[in-house]
Design a protein around this motif. Structure first.
Motif, PDB file in Angstrom:
ATOM      1  N   PHE A 120       0.693  -1.259  -0.142  1.00  0.00           N
ATOM      2  CA  PHE A 120      -0.413  -0.146   0.225  1.00  0.00           C
ATOM      3  C   PHE A 120       0.916   1.400  -0.267  1.00  0.00           C
ATOM      4  O   PHE A 120       0.419   2.002  -1.078  1.00  0.00           O
ATOM      5  N   GLN A 121       2.214   1.339   1.093  1.00  0.00           N
ATOM      6  CA  GLN A 121       2.925   2.267   0.605  1.00  0.00           C
ATOM      7  C   GLN A 121       3.736   2.047  -0.734  1.00  0.00           C
ATOM      8  O   GLN A 121       4.184   3.499  -0.850  1.00  0.00           O
ATOM      9  N   LYS A 122       3.889   1.761  -1.384  1.00  0.00           N
ATOM     10  CA  LYS A 122       5.251   1.422  -2.823  1.00  0.00           C
ATOM     11  C   LYS A 122       3.199   2.197  -3.519  1.00  0.00           C
ATOM     12  O   LYS A 122       4.706   3.210  -4.448  1.00  0.00           O
ATOM     13  N   TYR A 123       2.481   1.815  -3.060  1.00  0.00           N
ATOM     14  CA  TYR A 123       1.514   2.331  -4.405  1.00  0.00           C
ATOM     15  C   TYR A 123       1.242   3.251  -4.385  1.00  0.00           C
ATOM     16  O   TYR A 123       1.366   4.187  -5.269  1.00  0.00           O
ATOM     17  N   GLY A 124       1.167   4.532  -3.025  1.00  0.00           N
ATOM     18  CA  GLY A 124       1.410   5.558  -1.933  1.00  0.00           C
ATOM     19  C   GLY A 124       2.345   6.555  -2.960  1.00  0.00           C
ATOM     20  O   GLY A 124       2.125   7.733  -3.512  1.00  0.00           O
ATOM     21  N   SER A 125       4.042   6.052  -3.377  1.00  0.00           N
ATOM     22  CA  SER A 125       4.883   6.538  -3.269  1.00  0.00           C
ATOM     23  C   SER A 125       4.730   6.547  -4.961  1.00  0.00           C
ATOM     24  O   SER A 125       4.930   7.156  -5.710  1.00  0.00           O
ATOM     25  N   ASP A 126       4.464   5.243  -5.685  1.00  0.00           N
ATOM     26  CA  ASP A 126       4.144   5.494  -7.283  1.00  0.00           C
ATOM     27  C   ASP A 126       2.939   6.319  -7.067  1.00  0.00           C
ATOM     28  O   ASP A 126       3.169   7.004  -8.876  1.00  0.00           O
ATOM     29  N   LYS A 321      -1.058   0.114 -15.450  1.00  0.00           N
ATOM     30  CA  LYS A 321      -1.005   1.033 -14.122  1.00  0.00           C
ATOM     31  C   LYS A 321      -1.590   2.488 -14.051  1.00  0.00           C
ATOM     32  O   LYS A 321      -2.512   2.152 -13.642  1.00  0.00           O
ATOM     33  N   LEU A 322      -1.972   2.413 -15.947  1.00  0.00           N
ATOM     34  CA  LEU A 322      -3.428   3.759 -15.250  1.00  0.00           C
ATOM     35  C   LEU A 322      -4.522   2.798 -15.444  1.00  0.00           C
ATOM     36  O   LEU A 322      -5.529   3.260 -14.694  1.00  0.00           O
ATOM     37  N   VAL A 380      11.625  -3.964 -18.317  1.00  0.00           N
ATOM     38  CA  VAL A 380      10.439  -5.102 -18.039  1.00  0.00           C
ATOM     39  C   VAL A 380      10.987  -6.315 -16.541  1.00  0.00           C
ATOM     40  O   VAL A 380       9.486  -6.327 -16.657  1.00  0.00           O
ATOM     41  N   VAL A 381      11.876  -6.595 -16.691  1.00  0.00           N
ATOM     42  CA  VAL A 381      12.295  -7.191 -15.591  1.00  0.00           C
ATOM     43  C   VAL A 381      11.766  -6.887 -13.955  1.00  0.00           C
ATOM     44  O   VAL A 381      10.762  -7.981 -12.853  1.00  0.00           O
ATOM     45  N   LYS A 382      12.033  -6.043 -14.145  1.00  0.00           N
ATOM     46  CA  LYS A 382      10.772  -5.124 -12.701  1.00  0.00           C
ATOM     47  C   LYS A 382       9.899  -4.986 -12.732  1.00  0.00           C
ATOM     48  O   LYS A 382       9.430  -5.401 -11.792  1.00  0.00           O
ATOM     49  N   GLU A 383       9.508  -5.024 -14.058  1.00  0.00           N
ATOM     50  CA  GLU A 383       7.781  -4.379 -14.277  1.00  0.00           C
ATOM     51  C   GLU A 383       7.081  -5.482 -13.186  1.00  0.00           C
ATOM     52  O   GLU A 383       6.244  -5.601 -13.024  1.00  0.00           O
ATOM     53  N   VAL A 384       7.713  -7.083 -14.146  1.00  0.00           N
ATOM     54  CA  VAL A 384       7.046  -7.809 -13.343  1.00  0.00           C
ATOM     55  C   VAL A 384       7.630  -8.518 -12.236  1.00  0.00           C
ATOM     56  O   VAL A 384       6.124  -8.797 -11.701  1.00  0.00           O
ATOM     57  N   ARG A 385       8.441  -8.215 -12.129  1.00  0.00           N
ATOM     58  CA  ARG A 385       8.669  -8.184 -10.351  1.00  0.00           C
ATOM     59  C   ARG A 385       7.613  -8.006  -9.371  1.00  0.00           C
ATOM     60  O   ARG A 385       7.549  -7.788  -8.776  1.00  0.00           O
ATOM     61  N   ARG A 386       7.532  -6.365  -9.764  1.00  0.00           N
ATOM     62  CA  ARG A 386       6.975  -5.786  -9.245  1.00  0.00           C
ATOM     63  C   ARG A 386       5.154  -5.686  -9.576  1.00  0.00           C
ATOM     64  O   ARG A 386       4.651  -5.801  -8.226  1.00  0.00           O
ATOM     65  N   LEU A 387       5.038  -6.159 -10.842  1.00  0.00           N
ATOM     66  CA  LEU A 387       3.298  -6.969 -10.835  1.00  0.00           C
ATOM     67  C   LEU A 387       3.040  -8.278 -10.254  1.00  0.00           C
ATOM     68  O   LEU A 387       2.060  -8.651  -8.874  1.00  0.00           O
ATOM     69  N   GLU A 388       3.841  -9.168  -9.422  1.00  0.00           N
ATOM     70  CA  GLU A 388       3.786 -10.495  -8.767  1.00  0.00           C
ATOM     71  C   GLU A 388       3.975  -9.429  -6.860  1.00  0.00           C
ATOM     72  O   GLU A 388       2.859 -11.066  -6.763  1.00  0.00           O
ATOM     73  N   THR A 389       4.865  -9.231  -7.005  1.00  0.00           N
ATOM     74  CA  THR A 389       4.584  -8.290  -5.868  1.00  0.00           C
ATOM     75  C   THR A 389       3.396  -7.929  -5.822  1.00  0.00           C
ATOM     76  O   THR A 389       2.560  -8.155  -4.309  1.00  0.00           O
ATOM     77  N   GLN A 390       2.678  -7.350  -6.296  1.00  0.00           N
ATOM     78  CA  GLN A 390       1.076  -6.848  -6.506  1.00  0.00           C
ATOM     79  C   GLN A 390       0.020  -8.276  -6.312  1.00  0.00           C
ATOM     80  O   GLN A 390      -0.285  -7.894  -5.055  1.00  0.00           O
ATOM     81  N   VAL A 391       0.029  -8.898  -7.112  1.00  0.00           N
ATOM     82  CA  VAL A 391      -0.630 -10.283  -6.904  1.00  0.00           C
ATOM     83  C   VAL A 391      -0.181 -10.239  -5.858  1.00  0.00           C
ATOM     84  O   VAL A 391      -1.287 -11.743  -4.875  1.00  0.00           O
ATOM     85  N   GLN A 392       1.014 -11.321  -4.747  1.00  0.00           N
ATOM     86  CA  GLN A 392       0.924 -11.988  -3.864  1.00  0.00           C
ATOM     87  C   GLN A 392       0.234 -10.601  -2.370  1.00  0.00           C
ATOM     88  O   GLN A 392      -0.328 -11.558  -1.932  1.00  0.00           O
TER      89      GLN A 392
END
Length: 392
Positions: A120-126, A321-322, A380-392
């Motif tokens: 949630f905090q990372k989402y706020g930072s983004d 993301k948008l 692309v690798v960073k975006e995939v990892r970020r997406l995996e973190t949100q799914v978890q």
């Protein structure tokens, strides 16, 4: 005594700081400071736009499960990113310090809650880093339509350059005119374009009045005899090779980028396909162009194709993301921002290009061509990892 009571009632006038009544805190009940999600005393109370307050971890759990920026109680959407109500937090921690300390320990021991809070905090930072009015610069320099606008600009520049530069070849009708209809002068012009060495044989072809029909009947054996007598073996093979291309195509083969085009005017179907791809799939246009040049520049074309695929994936992530954050209304602002950025950079390059050393230009060009795919792979690798973190 009477004066003291006046000071208590009107502290602002007298400039005296009012003090809280200790008895008032004792009269307050815990029920007045309960979170309507967990029904326990508020921890790090976060107040939304609607006025309702919740524990921050409760709000994070609600957001992680629902993926909605809505109040858990009244379902009103909150704007921006909710922050902790500092005044309310300090009051609750003074009144119920023991209960708050116990709750904080319980929260720290719950891994699901800690992970939800971090997400949630990372989402706020983004949210803060991508806000339209923020002055903070995105360190990666990537945003929705940033690459798309660049691709559109590149295609447009190529088209304009083709339109302007092709004027130099308007008098050269050999790329359109069938070989069988070539005159003797046009055959001599074709021969002259093979290279400086071909001028040695230009007069012989003109004297024999070799037109297009006669040219199609000539063979390598004919060039060894009179009246042509091309004794140089390399010259004879070069003419024969080009002649075979002319016989296969029926016209003069294109010699450069500006002559590399369809021999017929594009049909409406081709224009429609091009416009759709230009607006929605500019990377595909770039990739298709590079694919056609694989035989000419094998590795360079492959780098361009891979980079186009990576940029398409990054733009899909940006669009996702948008969409997930319901920020589609910011697209016009983002498009205008990147359009202005590309325009100013293009103007800067146009003004200072003659003064920049060619070595520097070559270094920048090859850096963008060969190293950008490597950088985009990492993104692309960073975006995939970020997406995996949100799914978890």
């Amino acid at each position: 005594m009477e004066e003291d009571e006046t000071l208590c009632r009107e502290p602002s006038r007298a400039g005296v700081t009012a003090r809280a009544d200790p008895e008032a805190g004792r009269r307050m009940s815990v029920s007045e400071f309960l979170c309507h999600c967990c029904y326990d005393v508020l921890v790090n109370p976060t107040t939304l736009n609607c006025g309702h307050s919740f524990c921050r971890h409760c709000l994070a759990l609600w957001w992680a499960s629902s993926k909605k920026n809505e109040c858990p109680e009244c379902r009103e959407k909150w704007e921006g990113f909710p922050k902790v109500n500092i005044l309310l937090r300090d009051v609750i921690e003074r009144l119920f310090s023991d209960a708050i300390e116990q709750r904080k320990e319980d929260i720290q021991q719950n891994t699901d809650v800690v992970r939800s809070l971090a997400t949630f905090q990372k989402y706020g930072s983004d949210q803060i880093s991508t806000a339209p009015n923020t002055r903070r610069i995105n360190p990666r320099g990537r945003g929705f339509f940033s690459g798309v606008l660049t691709a559109l600009t590149c295609v447009a520049v190529v088209l304009l350059g083709y339109h302007w530069s092709s004027r130099e070849f308007e008098d050269d009708l050999l790329v359109h005119k069938p070989v069988a209809k070539w005159t003797a002068e046009e055959v001599a012009l074709w021969l002259e374009q093979l290279g400086p060495w071909a001028s040695l044989y230009k007069e012989r072809f003109l004297l024999e009045k070799v037109n297009g029909r006669l040219l199609l009947t000539l063979t390598e054996e004919d060039f060894t005899k009179e009246p042509y007598s091309i004794e140089n073996n390399n010259h004879r093979k070069a003419i024969t090779t080009e002649l075979e291309c002319v016989k296969t195509l029926g016209v003069k083969p294109p010699q450069n980028l500006w002559e590399y085009k369809d021999l017929k005017d594009p049909t409406w179907k081709q224009w429609r396909e091009f416009i759709v791809k230009y607006i929605f799939l500019p990377y595909q246009l770039v990739a298709e162009f590079a694919w056609d040049w694989l035989d000419v520049h094998y590795w360079t074309s492959r780098f361009i194709i891979v980079n186009a695929m990576l940029l398409s994936v990054l733009e899909l992530f940006s669009f996702w993301k948008l969409w997930s954050r319901r920020e589609l209304k910011t697209i016009p602002h983002r498009m205008w921002k990147h359009f202005w950025k590309v325009s100013t950079q293009g103007l800067f390059v146009a003004v200072f290009w003659p003064f920049i050393p060619q070595f520097v230009c070559n270094c920048l060009f090859y850096w963008a061509l060969y190293f950008n795919p490597v950088i985009n792979i990492d993104l692309v690798v960073k975006e995939v990892r970020r997406l995996e973190t949100q799914v978890q």
